[in-house]
Scaffold this active site. Structure first.
Site, PDB file in Angstrom:
ATOM      1  N   CYS A  23      -0.477   1.761  69.857  1.00  0.00           N
ATOM      2  CA  CYS A  23      -1.284   1.714  68.645  1.00  0.00           C
ATOM      3  C   CYS A  23      -2.600   2.463  68.880  1.00  0.00           C
ATOM      4  O   CYS A  23      -3.277   2.245  69.888  1.00  0.00           O
ATOM      5  CB  CYS A  23      -1.554   0.260  68.261  1.00  0.00           C
ATOM      6  SG  CYS A  23      -2.648   0.076  66.832  1.00  0.00           S
ATOM      7  N   CYS A  26      -5.555  -0.451  68.877  1.00  0.00           N
ATOM      8  CA  CYS A  26      -5.688  -1.504  69.899  1.00  0.00           C
ATOM      9  C   CYS A  26      -4.920  -1.226  71.195  1.00  0.00           C
ATOM     10  O   CYS A  26      -4.969  -2.029  72.113  1.00  0.00           O
ATOM     11  CB  CYS A  26      -5.257  -2.850  69.320  1.00  0.00           C
ATOM     12  SG  CYS A  26      -3.471  -3.019  69.088  1.00  0.00           S
ATOM     13  N   CYS A  71       1.145  -2.623  63.236  1.00  0.00           N
ATOM     14  CA  CYS A  71       1.027  -3.056  64.631  1.00  0.00           C
ATOM     15  C   CYS A  71       1.115  -4.573  64.693  1.00  0.00           C
ATOM     16  O   CYS A  71       0.441  -5.277  63.934  1.00  0.00           O
ATOM     17  CB  CYS A  71      -0.296  -2.573  65.217  1.00  0.00           C
ATOM     18  SG  CYS A  71      -0.619  -3.205  66.883  1.00  0.00           S
ATOM     19  N   UNK A  95       9.859   5.519  60.985  1.00  0.00           N
ATOM     20  CA  UNK A  95       9.189   6.747  60.587  1.00  0.00           C
ATOM     21  C   UNK A  95       7.685   6.454  60.662  1.00  0.00           C
ATOM     22  O   UNK A  95       7.160   5.716  59.831  1.00  0.00           O
ATOM     23  CB  UNK A  95       9.648   7.071  59.172  1.00  0.00           C
TER      24      UNK A  95
END
Length: 116
Positions: A23, A26, A71, A95
């Site tokens: 991510c 984070c 996330c 995607u």
């Protein structure tokens, strides 16, 4: 092309180096390069997440075959999962927007997680 709006700048669409995609907000592990594959859409495509809780999923209104994915740790919007649209029968196609990802080359995963 998928129903997502294309913004361009998809730096990871044709990126196939070994490593992990995390991510951008984070640094939580999301996808392995082993699950990435070439697809005709302009976004990076993956068949599966690294951890069962790497992403959270929310149904896409009026699109039963699509789920919005975020996330699993911080909620950062990532893109979509298209059910039964992967390279093999029964697989999904994740995607994902390149802007929501950071790439950690193979062998540098521990350093990336310590830096967070």
């Amino acid at each position: 092309m998928s129903f997502c709006s294309f913004f361009g700048g998809e730096v990871f669409q044709n990126h196939f180096e070994p490593g992990v995609y995390v991510c951008a907000k984070c640094s939580y592990e999301l996808f392995s390069s082993h699950s990435k594959y070439a697809h005709s859409s302009p976004w990076p495509a993956f068949t599966e997440t690294i951890h069962p809780d790497s992403v959270t999923k929310c149904p896409e209104k009026n699109r039963p075959e699509a789920l919005k994915v975020s996330c699993g740790k911080c909620g950062n919007g990532l893109g979509h999962e298209f059910l039964n649209d992967g390279p093999k029968r029964g697989q999904s196609r994740f995607u994902i927007f390149s802007s929501s990802l950071k790439f950690v080359p193979k062998g540098k995963e521990a350093a990336a997680s310590q830096g967070h």
